[in-house]
Scaffold this active site. Structure first.
Site, PDB file in Angstrom:
ATOM      1  N   ASP A 144       0.834  -1.194   0.000  1.00 35.88           N
ATOM      2  CA  ASP A 144       0.000   0.000   0.000  1.00 35.88           C
ATOM      3  C   ASP A 144       0.875   1.252   0.000  1.00 35.88           C
ATOM      4  O   ASP A 144       2.028   1.213   0.455  1.00 35.88           O
ATOM      5  CB  ASP A 144      -0.916   0.020   1.226  1.00 35.88           C
ATOM      6  CG  ASP A 144      -2.019  -1.018   1.143  1.00 35.88           C
ATOM      7  OD1 ASP A 144      -2.370  -1.429   0.022  1.00 35.88           O
ATOM      8  OD2 ASP A 144      -2.539  -1.408   2.210  1.00 35.88           O
TER       9      ASP A 144
ATOM     10  N   ARG B  55      -3.616  -4.812   7.508  1.00 38.05           N
ATOM     11  CA  ARG B  55      -4.659  -3.883   7.961  1.00 38.05           C
ATOM     12  C   ARG B  55      -5.809  -4.632   8.622  1.00 38.05           C
ATOM     13  O   ARG B  55      -6.329  -4.220   9.658  1.00 38.05           O
ATOM     14  CB  ARG B  55      -5.194  -3.077   6.784  1.00 38.05           C
ATOM     15  CG  ARG B  55      -4.286  -1.983   6.281  1.00 38.05           C
ATOM     16  CD  ARG B  55      -4.973  -1.190   5.187  1.00 38.05           C
ATOM     17  NE  ARG B  55      -5.118  -1.934   3.944  1.00 38.05           N
ATOM     18  CZ  ARG B  55      -6.113  -1.774   3.070  1.00 38.05           C
ATOM     19  NH1 ARG B  55      -7.076  -0.913   3.332  1.00 38.05           N
ATOM     20  NH2 ARG B  55      -6.138  -2.456   1.952  1.00 38.05           N
TER      21      ARG B  55
ATOM     22  N   TYR C  77       6.790  -8.681   8.228  1.00 35.87           N
ATOM     23  CA  TYR C  77       6.500  -7.254   8.363  1.00 35.87           C
ATOM     24  C   TYR C  77       6.787  -6.793   9.793  1.00 35.87           C
ATOM     25  O   TYR C  77       6.684  -7.568  10.749  1.00 35.87           O
ATOM     26  CB  TYR C  77       5.024  -6.967   8.087  1.00 35.87           C
ATOM     27  CG  TYR C  77       4.528  -7.317   6.711  1.00 35.87           C
ATOM     28  CD1 TYR C  77       4.498  -6.363   5.696  1.00 35.87           C
ATOM     29  CD2 TYR C  77       4.056  -8.592   6.424  1.00 35.87           C
ATOM     30  CE1 TYR C  77       4.025  -6.684   4.426  1.00 35.87           C
ATOM     31  CE2 TYR C  77       3.589  -8.928   5.159  1.00 35.87           C
ATOM     32  CZ  TYR C  77       3.575  -7.963   4.170  1.00 35.87           C
ATOM     33  OH  TYR C  77       3.114  -8.284   2.915  1.00 35.87           O
TER      34      TYR C  77
ATOM     35  N   ASP D 292      -6.614   1.802   8.404  1.00 40.11           N
ATOM     36  CA  ASP D 292      -5.300   2.430   8.477  1.00 40.11           C
ATOM     37  C   ASP D 292      -5.466   3.942   8.485  1.00 40.11           C
ATOM     38  O   ASP D 292      -6.572   4.455   8.732  1.00 40.11           O
ATOM     39  CB  ASP D 292      -4.392   1.960   7.329  1.00 40.11           C
ATOM     40  CG  ASP D 292      -4.950   2.319   5.949  1.00 40.11           C
ATOM     41  OD1 ASP D 292      -5.924   3.096   5.864  1.00 40.11           O
ATOM     42  OD2 ASP D 292      -4.393   1.820   4.939  1.00 40.11           O
TER      43      ASP D 292
END
Length: 250
Positions: free
Chosen positions: A52, A198, A80, A94
């Site tokens: 993103d 997310r 991540y 988010d």
């Protein structure tokens, strides 16, 4: 970093390369591909897994004949790191949309508190994360690029149309809280392909009952490729220019 065939009699990027890029904040993955396509002088350029715009980190970009390897790289596990805020939620899960405070909770300097004065602590967050470790079913966010009848679901969601997405199977190999400060959870995730971090943040907030949304995200690894070996966009431009000049000289 790059892996490239030992071919110097033609454009090496048309012959096939794998470029590891550290995607900048606010760039789409396609922004990176478009920029690099102009630099490598070949049309066959693609990436192995979208990030993103608000995420940074490792983006694998394949050129030339190596674009055939994209699906292979996309299938590998991913790692991540990031942060998520407790005590509120957003429609997009988010910072793309405004946070809405969760009723019955307050965010203070010391953390996130319930109405009875009890604070959400690290042990409670870790216990909630435990429920997501292993094989799970995850519903993707409606503000995503998934298509329904040829339409991106985020386009339907922005128009206020009802969107229903089916849960998908995936595996969370690691989901841990590395630090908790003022209701901000610093986390690490290792997961299979197709995971929406997310959604993981939003689902954790629902499990805790206080709400949560993603505030930062960085992809640090895909399979055996690490972000420490990646080039930023400026370094990539220099590398590409040098490789093209070398092939011409040869």
């Amino acid at each position: 970093m790059t892996n490239t065939q030992d071919i110097t009699t033609e454009n090496p990027f048309a012959a096939g390369t794998v470029l590891l890029i550290d995607k900048p904040l606010d760039w789409t993955s396609f922004d990176v591909v478009r920029k690099l396509r102009n630099q490598v002088r070949t049309k066959k350029v693609g990436h192995a897994g979208t990030l993103d715009p608000l995420a940074t980190g490792l983006l694998i970009v394949c050129t030339g004949k190596f674009t055939k390897k994209i699906n292979e790289y996309m299938a590998q596990e991913k790692e991540y790191t990031g942060t998520l805020q407790l005590g509120a939620s957003t429609p997009t899960y988010d910072l793309e949309s405004e946070p809405v405070p969760t009723a019955g909770f307050s965010i203070k300097e010391g953390g996130v508190y319930r109405e009875d004065g009890n604070k959400i602590d690290w042990k409670e967050v870790d216990a909630a994360m435990e429920a997501f470790r292993g094989p799970i079913m995850q519903v993707p966010p409606i503000h995503s690029a998934i298509k329904i009848n040829g339409k991106r679901v985020y386009e339907l969601a922005r128009k206020g149309k009802e969107v229903k997405l089916e849960p998908r199977p995936l595996t969370i190999l690691e989901f841990s809280c590395t630090k908790l400060e003022a209701g901000l959870v610093h986390f690490k995730v290792v997961c299979t392909t197709g995971t929406y971090i997310r959604s993981l943040a939003n689902d954790l907030g629902q499990t805790l009952g206080c709400g949560a949304y993603l505030t930062s995200l960085r992809r640090t690894r895909i399979g055996n490729f690490n972000v420490e070996d990646a080039l930023n966009m400026e370094q990539a431009a220099v590398f590409i220019r040098d490789q093209l000049e070398r092939s011409v000289d040869t």
